[in-house]
Design a protein around this motif. Sequence first.
Motif, PDB file in Angstrom:
ATOM      1  N   ASN A   1       0.898  -1.301   0.075  1.00 35.80           N
ATOM      2  CA  ASN A   1      -0.055   0.037  -0.031  1.00 35.80           C
ATOM      3  C   ASN A   1       0.775   1.266  -0.075  1.00 35.80           C
ATOM      4  OD1 ASN A   1      -2.507  -1.320   0.519  1.00 35.80           O
ATOM      5  ND2 ASN A   1      -1.289  -1.898   2.570  1.00 35.80           N
ATOM      6  N   GLY A   2       0.363   2.324  -0.428  1.00 33.61           N
ATOM      7  CA  GLY A   2       1.278   3.528  -0.554  1.00 33.61           C
ATOM      8  C   GLY A   2       0.458   4.662  -1.068  1.00 33.61           C
ATOM      9  N   PHE A   3       1.063   5.882  -0.950  1.00 30.61           N
ATOM     10  CA  PHE A   3       0.631   7.205  -1.436  1.00 30.61           C
ATOM     11  C   PHE A   3       1.511   7.847  -2.377  1.00 30.61           C
ATOM     12  CE2 PHE A   3      -1.434   6.679   2.751  1.00 30.61           C
ATOM     13  CZ  PHE A   3      -2.819   6.764   2.384  1.00 30.61           C
TER      14      PHE A   3
ATOM     15  N   GLN B   1      -2.303   0.552  -4.704  1.00 23.57           N
ATOM     16  CA  GLN B   1      -2.129  -0.778  -4.150  1.00 23.57           C
ATOM     17  C   GLN B   1      -1.687  -1.464  -5.157  1.00 23.57           C
ATOM     18  OE1 GLN B   1      -4.998  -3.946  -2.375  1.00 23.57           O
ATOM     19  NE2 GLN B   1      -4.385  -2.730  -0.772  1.00 23.57           N
ATOM     20  N   VAL B   2      -0.613  -2.483  -4.772  1.00 27.93           N
ATOM     21  CA  VAL B   2      -0.245  -3.595  -5.346  1.00 27.93           C
ATOM     22  C   VAL B   2      -0.455  -4.862  -4.749  1.00 27.93           C
ATOM     23  CG1 VAL B   2       1.835  -4.975  -6.491  1.00 27.93           C
ATOM     24  CG2 VAL B   2       1.753  -2.530  -6.432  1.00 27.93           C
TER      25      VAL B   2
ATOM     26  N   THR C   1      -5.045   2.360  -8.281  1.00 22.01           N
ATOM     27  CA  THR C   1      -5.079   3.619  -7.756  1.00 22.01           C
ATOM     28  C   THR C   1      -6.593   4.096  -7.705  1.00 22.01           C
ATOM     29  OG1 THR C   1      -5.169   5.212  -9.703  1.00 22.01           O
ATOM     30  CG2 THR C   1      -2.961   4.345  -9.034  1.00 22.01           C
ATOM     31  N   ASP C   2      -6.658   5.357  -7.089  1.00 23.97           N
ATOM     32  CA  ASP C   2      -8.187   5.790  -6.803  1.00 23.97           C
ATOM     33  C   ASP C   2      -8.326   6.657  -8.163  1.00 23.97           C
ATOM     34  OD1 ASP C   2      -6.983   8.229  -6.465  1.00 23.97           O
ATOM     35  OD2 ASP C   2      -8.145   8.863  -4.640  1.00 23.97           O
TER      36      ASP C   2
ATOM     37  N   SER D   1     -12.807  15.973 -10.969  1.00 29.48           N
ATOM     38  CA  SER D   1     -12.104  15.210  -9.576  1.00 29.48           C
ATOM     39  C   SER D   1     -11.140  14.278 -10.261  1.00 29.48           C
ATOM     40  CB  SER D   1     -12.823  15.127  -8.543  1.00 29.48           C
ATOM     41  OG  SER D   1     -13.662  14.015  -8.876  1.00 29.48           O
ATOM     42  N   TYR D   2     -11.443  13.664 -11.284  1.00 26.69           N
ATOM     43  CA  TYR D   2     -10.769  12.595 -11.558  1.00 26.69           C
ATOM     44  C   TYR D   2     -10.293  11.458 -10.639  1.00 26.69           C
ATOM     45  CZ  TYR D   2      -9.789  15.432 -15.744  1.00 26.69           C
ATOM     46  OH  TYR D   2      -9.936  16.042 -16.854  1.00 26.69           O
ATOM     47  N   ARG D   3     -11.399  11.272  -9.667  1.00 32.14           N
ATOM     48  CA  ARG D   3     -11.143  10.262  -8.534  1.00 32.14           C
ATOM     49  C   ARG D   3     -12.379   9.553  -8.652  1.00 32.14           C
ATOM     50  NH1 ARG D   3      -8.611  11.040  -3.914  1.00 32.14           N
ATOM     51  NH2 ARG D   3      -8.282  13.330  -4.306  1.00 32.14           N
ATOM     52  N   GLY D   4     -11.984   8.178  -8.563  1.00 26.20           N
ATOM     53  CA  GLY D   4     -12.768   6.803  -8.656  1.00 26.20           C
ATOM     54  C   GLY D   4     -12.741   6.175  -7.040  1.00 26.20           C
ATOM     55  N   GLU D   5     -12.953   4.883  -7.444  1.00 21.85           N
ATOM     56  CA  GLU D   5     -12.960   3.788  -6.343  1.00 21.85           C
ATOM     57  C   GLU D   5     -11.849   3.677  -5.617  1.00 21.85           C
ATOM     58  OE1 GLU D   5     -14.868  -0.708  -6.265  1.00 21.85           O
ATOM     59  OE2 GLU D   5     -13.671  -0.170  -7.815  1.00 21.85           O
ATOM     60  N   LYS D   6     -11.778   3.317  -4.501  1.00 23.77           N
ATOM     61  CA  LYS D   6     -10.610   3.091  -3.778  1.00 23.77           C
ATOM     62  C   LYS D   6      -9.585   1.953  -4.075  1.00 23.77           C
ATOM     63  CE  LYS D   6     -12.537   5.336   0.718  1.00 23.77           C
ATOM     64  NZ  LYS D   6     -12.934   5.113   1.973  1.00 23.77           N
ATOM     65  N   PRO D   7      -8.568   2.315  -4.097  1.00 21.90           N
ATOM     66  CA  PRO D   7      -7.561   1.146  -4.877  1.00 21.90           C
ATOM     67  C   PRO D   7      -7.684  -0.173  -4.015  1.00 21.90           C
ATOM     68  CG  PRO D   7      -6.293   2.701  -3.516  1.00 21.90           C
ATOM     69  CD  PRO D   7      -7.552   3.235  -3.722  1.00 21.90           C
ATOM     70  N   ASP D   8      -7.777  -0.275  -2.916  1.00 28.32           N
ATOM     71  CA  ASP D   8      -7.870  -1.829  -2.159  1.00 28.32           C
ATOM     72  C   ASP D   8      -9.066  -2.271  -2.343  1.00 28.32           C
ATOM     73  OD1 ASP D   8      -9.389   0.191  -0.788  1.00 28.32           O
ATOM     74  OD2 ASP D   8      -9.163  -0.577   1.241  1.00 28.32           O
TER      75      ASP D   8
END
Length: 812
Positions: free
Chosen positions: A220-222, A231-232, A266-267, A274-281
């Motif tokens: 996990n990371g930012f 997330q990988v 990624t999200d 906003s270019y934001r979607g589902e949480k990566p996890d």
Amino acid sequence: MNNKHLPASFLLLMVLFACTQKESGNYNQKLWYTYPAKYWNSQALHLGNGYFGVSFFGGAEKETFSLTEKSMWTGKPAEGDWQKAGVNPMARKAIPKIRQAVVNGDGITADKLIEEDVFGSSEYYGFFTSIGDLSLEFENHDGEVNNYYRELDLSNSLGKVKYTLNGTNYEREYFCSYPDRIVGMKFSADREGAISFNLSMDVIQDSSWVEISGNTYRMNGFIDGNNRPFQVLISVKNNGGTVSNKDEKLIVENAGSVEIYLTIATDYKMEYPSYRGEKPDIAAATVMKEALKKRYSELRKNHISDYQALYNRVHFELPGIEEVEKLPTNERYMRLKNGEADPGYKVLAFNLGRYMIISSSRPNTLPANLQGAWNAFYVAPWAGNYQSNINLQEIYWSCGNTNLPECQQAYIDWIDDLMNSGKEIARRVYGTNGWISHTTGNIWGHAAPVGGHPWGMYSMGSAWHCQHVWDQYAFNQDKGYLENQAYPILKEASVFWLENMVPFENWLITAPTVSAEHGALLTDSGLNPAFHDFKSDKYIYSLTGVYQDMQMIWDLFTNTSNAAVIVGDPEFADSLLRVREKLLPPKIGKHGQLQEWYEDIDHPDSHHRHIAHLYAVCPGSQIHPTTTPELAEAAKKSLNMRGDGRFIEQELASGGNWARAHRMWSWTRLLDGNRANKIMTEMLTEQGFENGLTYQHADYSMGRENFYMEDGLYCHFQLDGSASLPGCIAEMIVQSNLGEIHLLPALPDEFKTGQISGLRARGNYTLDVKWEEGQLIEAVIYCPSKEDIPVIRLNDEIVSPEDDKRIRLMYS
């Protein structure tokens, strides 16, 4: 194109071709080597599915995979903060002053105003970055490695590594699946319990942490700077042996075989603002859950079936030298570099180019950037951006004629999204309607002019993007696509230029602008573009009458007018054609060259990499030997003055794989296949790697040890030149940019005998062509209907299938 719609004769040809390839050893559909890779750029082999890219090195004791996902970008979207996204608040007031200065020939004043009052902040721009490396360190691997073999099979998109160690035969297989959105890996040996390794990751982002639970490894990371999460997710299936963990490593011991499944998320979602979607996890877990419901063999089969549905549409063959084609790829590369014959290497490069496009650009993914989907660096060279003054476009030049429209759709969708912020830039920077974009692009909708001279003020990004928007329709004739997606993009881009043309000597020009990354030094004897003293306060970029712009706007207005007629907007079509007639027309200069600017200052000693003033030759259609012979001869003169490749004394201005590609395409359009093929060979060798890819020099450190250098310069892989190569070869065999199908228009001597099947021509035609000793043997043209009879040109004459029995028309 779905196989169920193909004529039986074509399907038979595909089967026969596949059998022929199998019998001949499939030599030109594989990259293979007898040693592991050391350098990422020149030796590593690349897998991809459009979402993410994986590069493998193939070390026996330690296997390394460089990983990234295409939305691994720093920076952020504007979301209302337009100044930090590149809008200079002084621009609207400055632009009229700049235009007046350009009309008056006062480029120094115009440049100063642009630098101070138009270029905006790059604070939100960002760069394409990498996740880092996945490493597998194998136990019990002391000793001498024998029978080593590393391969990338382009026919099925599989990577393989084989070797023998201490009497045990080991084999690895890798694939990167688009339908299942995973990387699949399988490790096996012919001795029970021989597979043992430690799995770990080296992440180059500042904030990351590992979670291991049973057979599952999560990194996990930012992303640095914007704190976007990634997330990988890795799942390990072991056949025998044990799985444990220690010190943030997942440990496999004494397994008979092991399967590894990996996905990255990624999200990011390409959705303005906003270019934001589902949480990566959540996204990664969903993908992995579905993948683990299937066996390795099923995932592998899904991957190959999906890939081959695109790759197998086109088959290209040249008679080769079998004993040469049997050699490892690095040896073939060195032979070609030393001037030895290997026509089959061009077939290999053709197949590799299409493979790289398919692997880096698919529907519902981001388009390929400068490095496609691959990156081993914290900051990708040139930010890994969507460079829009040729590079991004060149990546997609092969999609139309080599039948990969789905791959280009990712680019079209990105343009569609870009139009949102492009409208804001038109309003906030220029004070007008329509939409515009400039030199650089990212995943956040960036469209503003930023940076500096010589590259930042290029104003033709949207116009050139629109050439691909139209060409997608020209090839597939999908009226639903034209009405619902393409025409709104084309019309709004045209509206911008209708409101922003500048009167000049009874003509219309553009300002502010720059002829792509090129200008001239003001000397005692006048302006001279052969000097490249970029830091001089007498170096001028805002030159009057930039012909690149005239050609691109001519192309934009022509294509949009055609689209407007089709969708039922004839008044707008007429308005475009009226303004098109007022564009500053092309001009032949004192050297017999096609002028780059209105003032005749082109110099024989200028070998600049960009040939933007030849857009009308390629990818445009305004200049061609058949329709405008005098201008075509002037274009040849310009190409000869610029030269074909690198000039060490002008290293900062000349060279580049993409620059050579534009030249080879231009010579192909000018019907000189031998000159084009010469440049192609030089691109593959003088600026090519042993992994078949090509590069651009960069005189700065990339911060990686595993990076190949030449002549003291860093050489970084760039996708554009390699991706454009298949389309260029296709145009040597079939051209359709003038509203007719031109057979064998620019066949080089090296290709004097060969065959190709599945090529596409504008108008929704598919072609199979066979030739011997430069003469047509057979051309089968699959027409969409009996009403769609193409105009056919052969040997510079219009021919009829009724009179020339070598040409057959088939109907869907």
